[in-house]
Structure formats: structure tokens, C-alpha cells
Design an enzyme around this catalytic site. Structure first.
Site, PDB file in Angstrom:
ATOM      1  CD  GLU A  99       5.409   4.868 -37.668  1.00 57.26           C
ATOM      2  OE1 GLU A  99       5.095   5.108 -38.858  1.00 57.26           O
ATOM      3  OE2 GLU A  99       5.857   3.776 -37.296  1.00 57.26           O
TER       4      GLU A  99
ATOM      5  CD  GLU B 248       6.278  -0.473 -33.787  1.00 56.72           C
ATOM      6  OE1 GLU B 248       6.877  -0.602 -34.877  1.00 56.72           O
ATOM      7  OE2 GLU B 248       5.260   0.245 -33.654  1.00 56.72           O
TER       8      GLU B 248
END
Length: 369
Positions: free
Chosen positions: A155, A260
Site C-alpha cells: 500500500e 485479500e
């Protein structure tokens, strides 16, 4: 009671699969259905790693051939102080996967969130660089040859595709990302190295991710793949953008993983953006509309979304290495407490009792064709 629950789960799976398969065939599983396509993974909590979740104790080895740790390898857990590492839970996790001959993912080496306090108190760039070097080398080398893939950097991008101004960016500049990949490759030369992020199937953030990957490659660092997290919303899964992203990322010579996966069925607060974990909103009964069960119409929409998603993933199976669900069953999902605490969400293929949902059978049918 735990043994009885496990037997009930197995019976439910066998009964359900019998209705979707020819009589006499062995019960299906996700990992069997997609064994010629890609790995099927799940994220494990600390309790599931310790086998204290009776449902997961049955479901994980039966349904999945890859695992990712939810939290036990994040920096605050594994490296709580400058000169202290805590390997207990991470070792349990790796041993869990090794005993079952599963594909083991390390998550994650460098991330701006869930850092121990001492990292934020580091003043100089040289000291932060030393921390990063020691952190990556110590952890990646410990599990070299046992962890099959690392989410090296997690991220690092904003929604517009620019680099997030994290503690690493502010003190080390944009080169910290390529440096992290070089360090990971040195510490664990046989391990696959991925960049992982949410919303990178969206056009602006995708462009930023492509630019980032090209810079990593141009630096001489090795990057083997990109993880599209796949935190999506009911009825709004970005199928077209996902297809374009798979094509664009694979054109860079790397693999694509869905890392995810879950599909949020609850209302989203206004001004909510992406899957940034720091977002918090106050509890509101109107934002928790299904505490006693998901309406049949929404259950059907969830099944349709998952079915269409897996049809696309199978279409691009040559480019995709792994599909990992972010949780084993609904009761475990982080979406019960994020971004609003205390809600009841239904984002996965198995319910709170570990029973397969309609979405499970629709996904299974895609893999069996």
C-alpha cells in the site's frame, strides 16, 4: 462440542457438494476445483494458526492450498522493539503451512501501518534505512526456503496513483521501494516478491502502480508479481477494470494475484475511500441492517458476484498465480469491525458456523467446468 461442530461442517460440505456433482464422485473443494488454474488461499488469524477455531481447523486444509497471515508477521507483532523480535506466532504460522505442504505467503515486510512506536520516533534517514535493512534481512532470511512469497511493500500508493507520504517516503524518498525489493531478494533469493495494494484495478491508481513497477524493474531489483487486494462491494465489483488490470500488469512480465478477496455487503459510510485501515466511523444501527442474517436477494447477488468474478479469473488463469480470500469464514472477517465496529458482515464463502454458502457452490461450479 468442537468435534461435533467439525463433523457437522464436513457433513454439510458433503451433502451440499452431492447436489452439485454426480453421485459417487469424491466431495469437491476449492483447491481441487481450481488445481489446474491457480492456488486458492485464505488468511489466518492467530487463533486459527493455533487451531483454536474448530471450523477453520477443518476448512483450511480441506479447501485451501495457500495461506497468508492476517497480522502475525506485521512489524508491530514480529519486531516490537529495535533490538527485539518476537517470532513465536510467525513460527507457528510457517510451521502450520509446512506441516500441510501449503504455499506460504509472508505479509508484509514494509508497510506504513501497524508499525511499532519506535519506528515513528526514528529521527534520521540513516537510522530509518538501517531499520529497514535489518528488519527485512532478519525476517526474510529467517524464513528463506520456507516462506514461498513475500508481500515486500504494501500500500505505497494514494488513490490518484502518486506515492503515499509515509514515514518511509518522507525520510528515504521514493527509492525506498526498490531498495526494499533488493534487500528481500538478497535475504531470500528463492522467494517470490510481490507489491500489494488495494484499488490498483482502478484506472488512476493502476497507472501509478504500473509506473512504480517499471521503476522497480529499471532499478535492477527483482519483482515477480503484483497483488490486487480485491476488497470490493456487493453489486459493484469492477469486473471490466479488473480485466484491464490483469492484462496491463501481466504485460510487464509479472504475475497477478488476488490477495485479500472479500465482498462487503453492508452500507459504506459517506466519504469512505478504498481500504485504508486508519479510517474509523461511529457505530450506527442503520449501518448494520442485517444482524440476524443476510436477506435471500442479497445472498443471491453475492453468489452472482463471486461467480462472475471467478469466470474472469479462470479466463486469465495463465496470468494469475493465486486467489486468496481475506478470512476463512464470515465470523472472522475484518469487515465486522472495519470501518465501523460491531457490525455483522457476510463477505466470504463460508458462514459463521463454517457452512458453505450459495456463493461457494457457484464458485465451485466455475472451477469444475
Amino acid at each position: 462440542m468442537k468435534r461435533k461442530w467439525s463433523l457437522l461442517i464436513i457433513a454439510a460440505l458433503i451433502s451440499g457438494c452431492a447436489g452439485n456433482r454426480k453421485i459417487g464422485r469424491a466431495p469437491a473443494s476449492l483447491k481441487e476445483a481450481f488445481k489446474n488454474d491457480f492456488l486458492i488461499g485464505t488468511a489466518l488469524s492467530a487463533g486459527q494458526i493455533g487451531e483454536r477455531d474448530a471450523g477453520a481447523r477443518v476448512l483450511v486444509p480441506q479447501q485451501f492450498n495457500a495461506i497468508t497471515p492476517e497480522n502475525v508477521m506485521k512489524c508491530e507483532a514480529i519486531h516490537p522493539q529495535w533490538n527485539r523480535y518476537d517470532y513465536k506466532l510467525a513460527d507457528e504460522y510457517v510451521n502450520y503451512g509446512s506441516r500441510r505442504q501449503m504455499f506460504i505467503v509472508g505479509h508484509t515486510l514494509i508497510w506504513h501501518s501497524q508499525l511499532p512506536g519506535f519506528v515513528h520516533r526514528i529521527k534520521s534517514p540513516d537510522s530509518l534505512r538501517l531499520f529497514m535493512q535489518q528488519h527485512i534481512h532478519t525476517i526474510a532470511s529467517r524464513y528463506a526456503g520456507r516462506v514461498n512469497s513475500w508481500d515486500v511493500v504494501n500500500e505505497a500508493l494514494n488513490e490518484d496513483g502518486t506515492l503515499r507520504r509515509s514515514v518511509f517516503f518522507e525520510k528515504l524518498g521514493p527509492s525506498y521501494i526498490a531498495e526494499a525489493f533488493k534487500l528481500a531478494a538478497e535475504a531470500a533469493p528463492g522467494t517470490l516478491l510481490y507489491y500489494n495494494d488495494y484499488n490498483i484495478e482502478q484506472p488512476a491508481k493502476r497507472r501509478g502502480a504500473i509506473e512504480l513497477i517499471r521503476k522497480i524493474q529499471a532499478s535492477g531489483a527483482r519483482i515477480d508479481g503484483v497483488g490486487i487486494q480485491g476488497h470490493w462491494h456487493l453489486g459493484q465489483v469492477p469486473f471490466r477494470d479488473l480485466e484491464q488490470s490483469i492484462a496491463d500488469f501481466s504485460a510487464l512480465g509479472i504475475k497477478v494475484a488476488i490477495t485479500e478477496l472479500d465482498i462487503n455487503v453492508l452500507p459504506r459510510p459517506k466519504n469512505m475511500s478504498g481500504a485504508e485501515v486508519s479510517q474509523k466511523f461511529a457505530s450506527d444501527p442503520e449501518m448494520n441492517p442485517y444482524p440476524n442474517g443476510l436477506p435471500a436477494a442479497l445472498e443471491e447477488q453475492l453468489a452472482k458476484d463471486y461467480e462472475q468474478l471467478f469466470k474472469i479469473l479462470v479466463k486469465y488463469k495463465q496470468q494469475i498465480s493465486r486467489v486468496t480470500f481475506w478470512g476463512v469464514h464470515d465470523g472472522q472477517s475484518w469487515l465486522n469491525n472495519w470501518p465501523i465496529p460491531g457490525r455483522t458482515n457476510y463477505p466470504l464463502l463460508f458462514d459463521r458456523q463454517g457452512r458453505p454458502k450459495p456463493a461457494y457452490y457457484r464458485v465451485l461450479a466455475v472451477g469444475e467446468k
